[in-house]
Scaffold this active site. Structure first.
Site, short mmCIF file in Angstrom:
data_model
loop_
_atom_site.label_atom_id
_atom_site.label_comp_id
_atom_site.label_asym_id
_atom_site.label_seq_id
_atom_site.Cartn_x
_atom_site.Cartn_y
_atom_site.Cartn_z
N ASN A 143 -13.37 -6.73 5.16
CA ASN A 143 -12.95 -5.51 5.61
C ASN A 143 -13.39 -4.52 4.49
OD1 ASN A 143 -11.58 -6.70 7.44
ND2 ASN A 143 -9.56 -6.29 6.90
N MET A 144 -13.63 -3.46 5.01
CA MET A 144 -13.94 -2.31 4.30
C MET A 144 -13.42 -2.35 2.71
SD MET A 144 -15.87 0.49 4.90
CE MET A 144 -15.46 0.83 6.74
N LYS A 145 -12.11 -2.65 2.51
CA LYS A 145 -11.64 -2.45 1.11
C LYS A 145 -12.25 -3.43 0.38
CE LYS A 145 -8.54 -1.70 -1.94
NZ LYS A 145 -8.43 -0.55 -2.46
N GLY A 146 -12.56 -4.82 0.88
CA GLY A 146 -13.30 -5.61 -0.03
C GLY A 146 -12.28 -6.44 -1.09
#
Lengths: 270, 518
Positions: A143-146
């Site tokens: 996910n983008m957030k990492g």
């Protein structure tokens, strides 16, 4: 598995004899061998229970056992904290562990390498497979957030990442990987009971072989996973707790580049 | 406890917006039923048992009418007709529905008055059954001490061995060590099963199957233990997933005290169809309301996927929405265990202040609600000593902000399901903190210009803004866009949509009518 003269980058280093290096557990002073452990015995707390704990520790090979705490953890259970001396000496020089060799690349370099060497997007498919409904691991990587300030694979312009989520069936995962022409398959296994995570992971590789898809990169991750176990289960690499998305991305890209340059044939293709 | 200085008009606006969001979905809920709602109706009428393959009779019945396209009449219509035609009791009537060579098409034969008359004594008996269970629970509670440390958060622990008999032993040991509430974690696959397994079970994955018999086994162990300890012990299970209302019914019958039950959790975290979950949550909460149980909502989960600092307002938004749906199902505030969690990144400076701010804000926004305070899980590691210290701060915030139900953190979080000793260490640690800081809340005064107050105001304002967006878009669209937990779920995606059926004009469900007080 490697072609002559071109060892894959994660093969064990050439057998280089290390000098002997005896080690013992370190408590208060070098080589005192002092360790601590805690455990529960299914008996009520009592002087007999305390003696049972001491003998239990002795039977494990500890000397100079000190039962530091005996706590009633319920009517019929006692919890113990025990110290003792372990007369164990290991030669650290003899210990070899396969480790994933990772390029020290960050987000920028990884995108640059893909763009300049592979000239196309890298396609990655990830999932929690089998009964596992815990997506925290695969989410942290994809996910983008990492995770821990390190951006997830979705944040890489040169990586097309697909997170299939939880409880994905092995066959469905391979099906999707085929549809998307994936380069790599990431599998997360968090929850386990009686080693079901191992069986399920090994079954995926078996199925991939049967379907002629073992040429893809297969990466396994989870708190009980290390590279050695992942290799034993038939995966290309394994990553444990604390792994950052850039490490997984770096590994995948490094292997793809190595294959593209003919330095390392894909497993199952030689 | 001194209140944080927040603007009451913002709180009021949040409640009004959430009410409108819930009303927007209720027109859909009222026009539809689901296969799990209909199976629950059969269970309420006392239909029990499973075939040799383990398929429950209630599933066989309902699936047959879904297939013929008649499920929109309500399974009670067909059950009542079989009774009016001479079936001895609902069990026999259900067997007729499941196995008769011809499926009843609902035409001709007994009319509505006859069907209602045939069902009436059984409807009364169904309601009596859960009313009696409620009375029994309340009488037990009246005779015993309410918890191990009254005035501090209830100590809630989980057991998850996979074997119900081990679970019962571990539940007793936890109670002896000072636990007040025992949850038996379900096998991870269960939320996606479209049936409730049958009988006592000894194998599961990451937990134990929720079955009526397993509920009974744990309740019996807790009943015995609470009499020895002289304090009441609460039992929890999960009314979520594809069988939300059925589990609620079984929980009501078996005297469970709390059920994990969230209007949106299944949609977001189990990819269950949004329409299905929103219909199911309504019926399940009607049962919870009547049975006097407490729901635990799952907002803590948002913070395991989204960031706890950035997404704090989504938790509050969801709590208002959960509250609005719960009110529409007849729950009183004292039955709404709204959830939230201690999930801020532990490496962040002043993370404790933000945690205090959020916990105090939630406490204040929902003053009569038994708030469920969940421990750190995301930012934990295999270093159990560090982890135990994180849980110490969590306990401190829990008692200082007067949370109601605290799921104790485990030092072995992220390693394995808790060992007996892990639970012991957690209970002992929490008991110390709760004793040491028993009246800390009375002493706290908020700095009006400080970080805690500023953060609470910001989170509340952001929650209000998000509620405005959800109100404008509608809940289905907001969920599809990924407003909660960074997860996107389209209205017609996910599992279980096939089990959502439009009611026909003559839809009959006397159980729901009785629960709605009609």
């Amino acid at each position: 598995m490697s072609a002559p003269g071109s060892p894959p980058s994660d093969a064990p280093p050439p057998a280089k004899k290390r000098p002997p290096h005896p080690i013992r557990a370190y408590g208060d002073r070098r080589d005192d061998g002092r360790i601590q452990l805690s455990f529960t015995l299914p008996v009520a707390a009592s002087p007999r229970a305390r003696e049972a704990a001491r003998r239990f520790a002795e039977a494990m090979g500890l000397r100079a056992v000190l039962v530091a705490a005996m706590e009633p953890a319920g009517r019929d259970y006692s919890f113990f904290v025990v110290y003792g001396r372990a007369d164990v000496t290991l030669d650290y020089g003899e210990i070899e562990v396969p480790e994933v060799t990772l390029p020290e690349w960050g987000w920028k370099e990884i995108n640059k390498v893909i763009k300049e060497t592979l000239h196309r997007k890298v396609v990655v498919v990830g999932a929690c497979t089998g009964f596992d409904a815990h997506t925290v691991g695969i989410d942290a990587i994809i996910n983008m957030k990492g995770y821990a300030g390190d951006k997830g694979l979705e944040a890489y312009p040169w990586i097309e990442a697909h997170n299939l989520g939880a409880q994905v069936d092995n066959a469905a995962l391979l099906e999707r990987a085929k549809e998307l022409s994936a380069d790599a398959v990431l599998v997360s296994q968090i929850i386990t009971q009686r080693d079901v995570h191992k069986e399920n992971a090994a079954a995926l590789i078996e199925l991939a072989r049967k379907r002629g898809m073992r040429g893809l990169l297969f990466v396994l991750g989870g708190p009980r996973i290390d590279h050695k176990l992942a290799r034993e289960l038939g995966f290309d690499a394994g990553f444990g707790s604390g792994t950052k998305p850039s490490q997984v991305a770096g590994y995948v890209v490094d292997r793809l580049v190595a294959r593209a340059e003919g330095r390392a044939p894909a497993e199952g293709r030689e | 406890m001194q209140m944080l200085p927040i603007d009451p008009s913002v709180v009021e606006e949040c409640r009004d917006l959430a009410a409108r969001v819930a009303d927007g979905v209720h027109s859909f809920i009222d026009r539809h039923t689901t296969c799990s709602i209909e199976r629950t109706v059969l269970r309420a009428y006392g239909v029990d048992g499973a075939d040799p393959d383990g398929v429950p009779l209630v599933n066989t019945c309902v699936e047959r009418f879904v297939k013929t396209g008649h499920a929109g009449c309500g399974i009670a219509w067909f059950l009542g007709r079989a009774l009016a035609r001479g079936a001895a009791d609902p069990q026999e009537a259900a067997e007729v529905l499941a196995y008769a060579p011809e499926t009843d098409d609902g035409e001709g034969g007994p009319d509505l008055a006859a069907v209602r008359a045939a069902l009436a004594p059984h409807t009364a008996r169904a309601l009596e059954r859960i009313d009696r269970a409620r009375a029994c629970r309340e009488s037990n509670r009246g005779l015993l001490a309410p918890s191990s440390q009254p005035g501090t958060p209830l100590k809630y622990v989980i057991v998850a061995t996979g074997n119900i008999y081990d679970d019962a032993d571990q539940a007793r040991a936890a109670a002896q060590a000072g636990a007040d509430v025992i949850a038996v974690i379900r096998s991870t696959a269960q939320s996606l099963l479209d049936y409730v397994p049958y009988g006592a079970t000894t194998e599961g994955f990451g937990g134990t199957w929720a079955t009526q018999e397993n509920f009974r086994i744990v309740r019996a162990a807790l009943d015995e233990e609470q009499d020895r300890l002289g304090r009441y012990l609460q039992q929890v299970n999960y009314s979520s997933g594809l069988c939300m209302p059925e589990i609620a019914w079984l929980g009501a019958v078996e005297r469970l005290d709390m059920l994990l039950n969230d209007a949106m959790y299944g949609i977001l975290f189990r990819d269950i169809n949004p329409r299905r979950t929103l219909c199911d949550q309504y019926f399940s909460r009607r049962i919870v309301a009547r049975a006097g149980m407490v729901i635990n909502t799952g907002e803590d989960n948002y913070l395991t996927t989204a960031d706890a600092v950035e997404a704090a307002h989504t938790v509050v938004t969801s709590q208002f929405i959960n509250e609005a749906f719960a009110r529409r199902a007849g729950l009183v505030d004292e039955q709404m265990g709204l959830g939230h969690a201690f999930e801020i990144d532990k490496s962040l400076e002043d993370s404790l202040l933000y945690e205090i701010s959020q916990a105090q804000l939630v406490r204040q926004l929902f003053p009569r609600h038994p708030i469920k305070w969940m421990p750190a899980t995301k930012h934990k590691s295999g270093d159990i000593f560090w982890s135990h210290r994180v849980d110490g701060l969590f306990d401190l915030v829990g008692v200082a902000t007067q949370q109601s139900i605290e799921l104790l953190g485990m030092m072995t979080e992220s390693i394995h399901t808790p060992f007996l000793q892990d639970r012991f260490a957690a209970i002992k640690g929490a008991a110390y903190t709760f004793t040491a800081a028993r009246h800390l809340a009375d002493e706290l005064r908020w700095n009006p210009d400080g970080k805690v107050v500023a953060r609470a105001r910001q989170v509340l304002a952001d929650a209000r803004d998000l509620l405005r967006v959800v109100d404008r878009e509608g809940l289905f669209a907001a969920i599809a866009r990924g407003v909660f937990a960074d997860v996107k779920r389209p209205e017609t995606g996910g599992k279980g949509l096939g089990g959502v059926v439009e009611k026909t004009p003559g839809y009959l469900n006397p159980i729901l009518e009785a629960l709605e007080g009609k």
